[in-house]
Design a protein around this motif. Structure first.
Motif, PDB file in Angstrom:
ATOM      1  N   ASP A 110       0.803  -1.345  -0.023  1.00 49.57           N
ATOM      2  CA  ASP A 110       0.128   0.030  -0.139  1.00 49.57           C
ATOM      3  C   ASP A 110       0.796   1.366  -0.096  1.00 49.57           C
ATOM      4  OD1 ASP A 110      -2.098   1.780   0.201  1.00 49.57           O
ATOM      5  OD2 ASP A 110      -2.663   1.243   2.020  1.00 49.57           O
ATOM      6  N   PRO A 111       1.374   1.672  -1.117  1.00 49.37           N
ATOM      7  CA  PRO A 111       2.358   2.836  -1.127  1.00 49.37           C
ATOM      8  C   PRO A 111       1.856   4.157  -0.960  1.00 49.37           C
ATOM      9  CG  PRO A 111       1.661   2.048  -3.437  1.00 49.37           C
ATOM     10  CD  PRO A 111       1.172   0.870  -2.510  1.00 49.37           C
ATOM     11  N   GLY A 112       0.472   4.117  -1.065  1.00 54.11           N
ATOM     12  CA  GLY A 112      -0.352   5.516  -0.704  1.00 54.11           C
ATOM     13  C   GLY A 112      -0.609   5.567   0.580  1.00 54.11           C
ATOM     14  N   ASN A 113      -0.131   4.815   1.572  1.00 52.87           N
ATOM     15  CA  ASN A 113      -0.833   4.793   3.216  1.00 52.87           C
ATOM     16  C   ASN A 113       0.428   5.727   3.826  1.00 52.87           C
ATOM     17  OD1 ASN A 113      -0.369   3.766   5.797  1.00 52.87           O
ATOM     18  ND2 ASN A 113      -2.242   2.979   5.235  1.00 52.87           N
ATOM     19  N   GLU A 114      -0.034   6.520   4.453  1.00 50.77           N
ATOM     20  CA  GLU A 114       0.768   7.653   5.252  1.00 50.77           C
ATOM     21  C   GLU A 114       1.606   6.723   6.210  1.00 50.77           C
ATOM     22  OE1 GLU A 114       0.931  11.897   7.355  1.00 50.77           O
ATOM     23  OE2 GLU A 114      -0.905  10.973   6.524  1.00 50.77           O
ATOM     24  N   ASN A 115       1.236   5.894   7.040  1.00 51.91           N
ATOM     25  CA  ASN A 115       1.834   5.118   8.139  1.00 51.91           C
ATOM     26  C   ASN A 115       2.908   4.321   7.548  1.00 51.91           C
ATOM     27  OD1 ASN A 115       0.113   6.392  10.129  1.00 51.91           O
ATOM     28  ND2 ASN A 115      -1.293   4.459   9.988  1.00 51.91           N
ATOM     29  N   ASN A 116       2.611   3.824   6.491  1.00 55.29           N
ATOM     30  CA  ASN A 116       3.751   2.797   5.721  1.00 55.29           C
ATOM     31  C   ASN A 116       4.640   3.989   5.493  1.00 55.29           C
ATOM     32  OD1 ASN A 116       1.957   1.136   6.142  1.00 55.29           O
ATOM     33  ND2 ASN A 116       1.365   0.715   4.130  1.00 55.29           N
ATOM     34  N   PHE A 117       4.652   4.976   4.755  1.00 56.73           N
ATOM     35  CA  PHE A 117       5.685   5.985   4.493  1.00 56.73           C
ATOM     36  C   PHE A 117       6.342   6.579   5.696  1.00 56.73           C
ATOM     37  CE2 PHE A 117       7.133  10.532   3.802  1.00 56.73           C
ATOM     38  CZ  PHE A 117       8.143  10.228   3.001  1.00 56.73           C
ATOM     39  N   ASN A 118       5.789   6.847   6.886  1.00 53.57           N
ATOM     40  CA  ASN A 118       6.369   7.244   7.865  1.00 53.57           C
ATOM     41  C   ASN A 118       7.350   6.367   8.352  1.00 53.57           C
ATOM     42  OD1 ASN A 118       5.164   9.916   7.824  1.00 53.57           O
ATOM     43  ND2 ASN A 118       3.433   9.281   9.130  1.00 53.57           N
ATOM     44  N   MET A 119       6.846   4.972   8.608  1.00 53.83           N
ATOM     45  CA  MET A 119       7.653   4.014   8.963  1.00 53.83           C
ATOM     46  C   MET A 119       8.774   3.907   8.148  1.00 53.83           C
ATOM     47  SD  MET A 119       6.667  -0.205   9.766  1.00 53.83           S
ATOM     48  CE  MET A 119       7.892  -1.074  10.524  1.00 53.83           C
ATOM     49  N   THR A 120       8.815   3.956   6.832  1.00 51.49           N
ATOM     50  CA  THR A 120       9.841   3.970   5.967  1.00 51.49           C
ATOM     51  C   THR A 120      10.903   5.208   6.180  1.00 51.49           C
ATOM     52  OG1 THR A 120       8.505   2.824   4.116  1.00 51.49           O
ATOM     53  CG2 THR A 120      10.565   3.862   3.567  1.00 51.49           C
ATOM     54  N   ARG A 121      10.359   6.004   6.444  1.00 52.00           N
ATOM     55  CA  ARG A 121      11.460   7.224   6.814  1.00 52.00           C
ATOM     56  C   ARG A 121      12.120   6.899   8.207  1.00 52.00           C
ATOM     57  NH1 ARG A 121      13.697  11.094   4.803  1.00 52.00           N
ATOM     58  NH2 ARG A 121      13.077  12.822   5.885  1.00 52.00           N
ATOM     59  N   LYS A 122      11.319   6.472   9.009  1.00 52.76           N
ATOM     60  CA  LYS A 122      12.093   6.139  10.261  1.00 52.76           C
ATOM     61  C   LYS A 122      12.910   5.054  10.376  1.00 52.76           C
ATOM     62  CE  LYS A 122       8.117   7.181  13.567  1.00 52.76           C
ATOM     63  NZ  LYS A 122       7.244   6.328  14.323  1.00 52.76           N
ATOM     64  N   ALA A 123      12.795   4.176   9.169  1.00 52.51           N
ATOM     65  CA  ALA A 123      13.694   2.918   8.991  1.00 52.51           C
ATOM     66  C   ALA A 123      14.961   3.711   8.298  1.00 52.51           C
ATOM     67  CB  ALA A 123      13.231   1.946   8.007  1.00 52.51           C
ATOM     68  N   ALA A 124      14.726   4.614   7.435  1.00 50.18           N
ATOM     69  CA  ALA A 124      15.771   5.206   6.690  1.00 50.18           C
ATOM     70  C   ALA A 124      16.630   6.127   7.683  1.00 50.18           C
ATOM     71  CB  ALA A 124      15.406   6.327   5.579  1.00 50.18           C
ATOM     72  N   LYS A 125      16.183   6.835   8.586  1.00 46.34           N
ATOM     73  CA  LYS A 125      16.785   7.557   9.723  1.00 46.34           C
ATOM     74  C   LYS A 125      17.537   6.624  10.608  1.00 46.34           C
ATOM     75  CE  LYS A 125      13.978  11.875   9.550  1.00 46.34           C
ATOM     76  NZ  LYS A 125      15.124  12.763   8.917  1.00 46.34           N
ATOM     77  N   ASN A 126      16.931   5.542  10.933  1.00 41.50           N
ATOM     78  CA  ASN A 126      17.689   4.698  11.689  1.00 41.50           C
ATOM     79  C   ASN A 126      18.987   4.023  11.035  1.00 41.50           C
ATOM     80  OD1 ASN A 126      16.391   4.940  14.196  1.00 41.50           O
ATOM     81  ND2 ASN A 126      14.734   3.803  13.623  1.00 41.50           N
ATOM     82  N   LEU A 127      19.008   3.747   9.817  1.00 40.22           N
ATOM     83  CA  LEU A 127      19.790   3.229   9.049  1.00 40.22           C
ATOM     84  C   LEU A 127      21.091   4.248   8.880  1.00 40.22           C
ATOM     85  CD1 LEU A 127      18.350   1.805   6.029  1.00 40.22           C
ATOM     86  CD2 LEU A 127      19.672   0.375   7.729  1.00 40.22           C
ATOM     87  N   GLN A 128      20.720   5.618   8.822  1.00 44.49           N
ATOM     88  CA  GLN A 128      21.668   6.712   8.713  1.00 44.49           C
ATOM     89  C   GLN A 128      22.445   6.648  10.357  1.00 44.49           C
ATOM     90  OE1 GLN A 128      20.251  10.372   7.161  1.00 44.49           O
ATOM     91  NE2 GLN A 128      18.333   9.280   6.615  1.00 44.49           N
ATOM     92  N   LYS A 129      21.528   6.549  11.147  1.00 43.78           N
ATOM     93  CA  LYS A 129      22.130   6.758  12.463  1.00 43.78           C
ATOM     94  C   LYS A 129      23.099   5.684  12.943  1.00 43.78           C
ATOM     95  CE  LYS A 129      20.571   6.907  17.443  1.00 43.78           C
ATOM     96  NZ  LYS A 129      21.453   7.870  17.856  1.00 43.78           N
ATOM     97  N   LEU A 130      22.696   4.539  12.583  1.00 42.14           N
ATOM     98  CA  LEU A 130      23.568   3.238  12.839  1.00 42.14           C
ATOM     99  C   LEU A 130      25.042   3.543  11.895  1.00 42.14           C
ATOM    100  CD1 LEU A 130      23.917   0.658  14.288  1.00 42.14           C
ATOM    101  CD2 LEU A 130      22.776  -0.246  12.396  1.00 42.14           C
ATOM    102  N   ILE A 131      24.673   3.908  10.699  1.00 43.63           N
ATOM    103  CA  ILE A 131      25.884   4.088   9.845  1.00 43.63           C
ATOM    104  C   ILE A 131      26.884   5.124  10.130  1.00 43.63           C
ATOM    105  CG2 ILE A 131      26.637   4.666   7.604  1.00 43.63           C
ATOM    106  CD1 ILE A 131      24.331   2.805   6.630  1.00 43.63           C
TER     107      ILE A 131
END
Length: 317
Positions: free
Chosen positions: A112-133
């Motif tokens: 469901d690419p149009g779901n805002e909650n799914n997008f927000n989770m993806t943003r959080k995942a991206a930020k956590n990858l950045q933080k870890l790296i």
């Protein structure tokens, strides 16, 4: 188990995001013989031995009720914050948890690419990858190509994201661009995930595409764009990076662009590189050798040389 329940009532989450001996606030299910069986009750935790047994059996997913997604996200946010800030948590464990979050987010975006909650989770995942790296110099080795993900497109998306974060930073791109690129990298192939034919085509080398395969495959850079563009919470830069991730300097991509920004060229180049690793099963070392021959002209010689040097510095080749 509710005998009247249907698959639409459940949503998959990666097993690595629900650790042993950590109390959950919602029921957790496993899928067994076409049924959803309650495996962890609310206010309880799975013990270590059961958890190890599931991992040994290559179980990669739990399921939660769709109505409990907010509770799950709160649980995961708390878990990740604690794990990433704890100096006693190993890099391997941190990498596994963050990778699990990214896998779950990409899976949800595909459904469901149009779901805002799914997008927000993806943003959080991206930020956590950045933080870890950014906080752990050796994290990239633990993140690149080491997940248990059965879906090659999801594994590819994570590989592209972690390489892009580190390489774009080394190329001194602004932090904001790296941030947008990391999200775009996780999302760039969600247009393939719900299409079995395109998922099969993903495994075919581009130089072996039939004209029809090429036309259909490149649609994944087009079809999803109008849907994303309608969403005010998605930054336009993220959308543009997704749209241009198959472009190259010779104008041979789906949108025929010949001029790429450094950010666009980096994402496209790393997408091409990891497709060789993930789809063609070449080693990282052999993949960059192939890139230096086959992709020269599609990407600048300097960008390719810098990327090759980067892979050596990171100990990936």
């Amino acid at each position: 188990m509710n005998p009247k329940s249907t698959a639409s009532q459940y949503t998959p989450v990666r097993i690595t995001t629900i650790k042993a001996e950590r109390t959950v606030t919602f029921p957790v299910y496993i899928h067994f013989k076409e049924q959803y069986l309650e495996y962890i009750k609310p206010s309880t935790a799975i013990d270590k031995e059961k958890y190890k047994k599931l991992r040994k059996q290559k179980i990669t997913k739990f399921y939660i009720l769709s109505e409990d997604e907010v509770k799950y996200q709160d649980f995961l946010d708390s878990f990740l914050e604690e794990a990433l800030s704890n100096p006693n948590t190993s890099i391997e464990e941190k990498s596994e948890i963050v990778t699990g979050q990214a896998e779950t987010a990409i899976d949800k975006m595909g459904a469901d690419p149009g779901n805002e909650n799914n997008f927000n989770m993806t943003r959080k995942a991206a930020k956590n990858l950045q933080k870890l790296i950014f906080e752990n110099p050796d994290a990239l080795k633990n993140l690149f190509g080491t997940g248990e993900e059965y879906n090659p497109i999801i594994q590819h998306s994570i590989n592209v994201a972690v390489l892009t974060i580190k390489f774009a930073t080394k190329k001194k791109l602004p932090e904001e661009e790296v941030d947008y690129l990391s999200t775009a990298a996780l999302m760039h192939d969600v247009g393939l995930l719900e299409n079995d034919t395109l998922m099969e085509t993903f495994m075919v080398p581009k130089n072996e595409f039939t004209p029809q395969q090429k036309k259909e495959y490149y649609e994944h850079t087009k079809g999803i764009i109008p849907l994303l563009s309608e969403k005010p919470y998605i930054n336009q830069n993220i959308i543009e990076y997704i749209q241009s991730h198959e472009e190259n300097l010779q104008g041979l991509g789906p949108h025929k662009l010949k001029k790429l920004t450094p950010s666009q060229e980096i994402l496209s180049m790393i997408n091409s590189y990891d497709k060789i690793v993930t789809a063609r099963k070449l080693t990282p070392k052999d993949a960059i050798k192939t890139m230096m021959i086959d992709e020269l002209g599609n990407y600048s010689l300097k960008m390719l040389n810098d990327f090759q040097a980067f892979l050596k510095e990171e100990g990936l080749v």
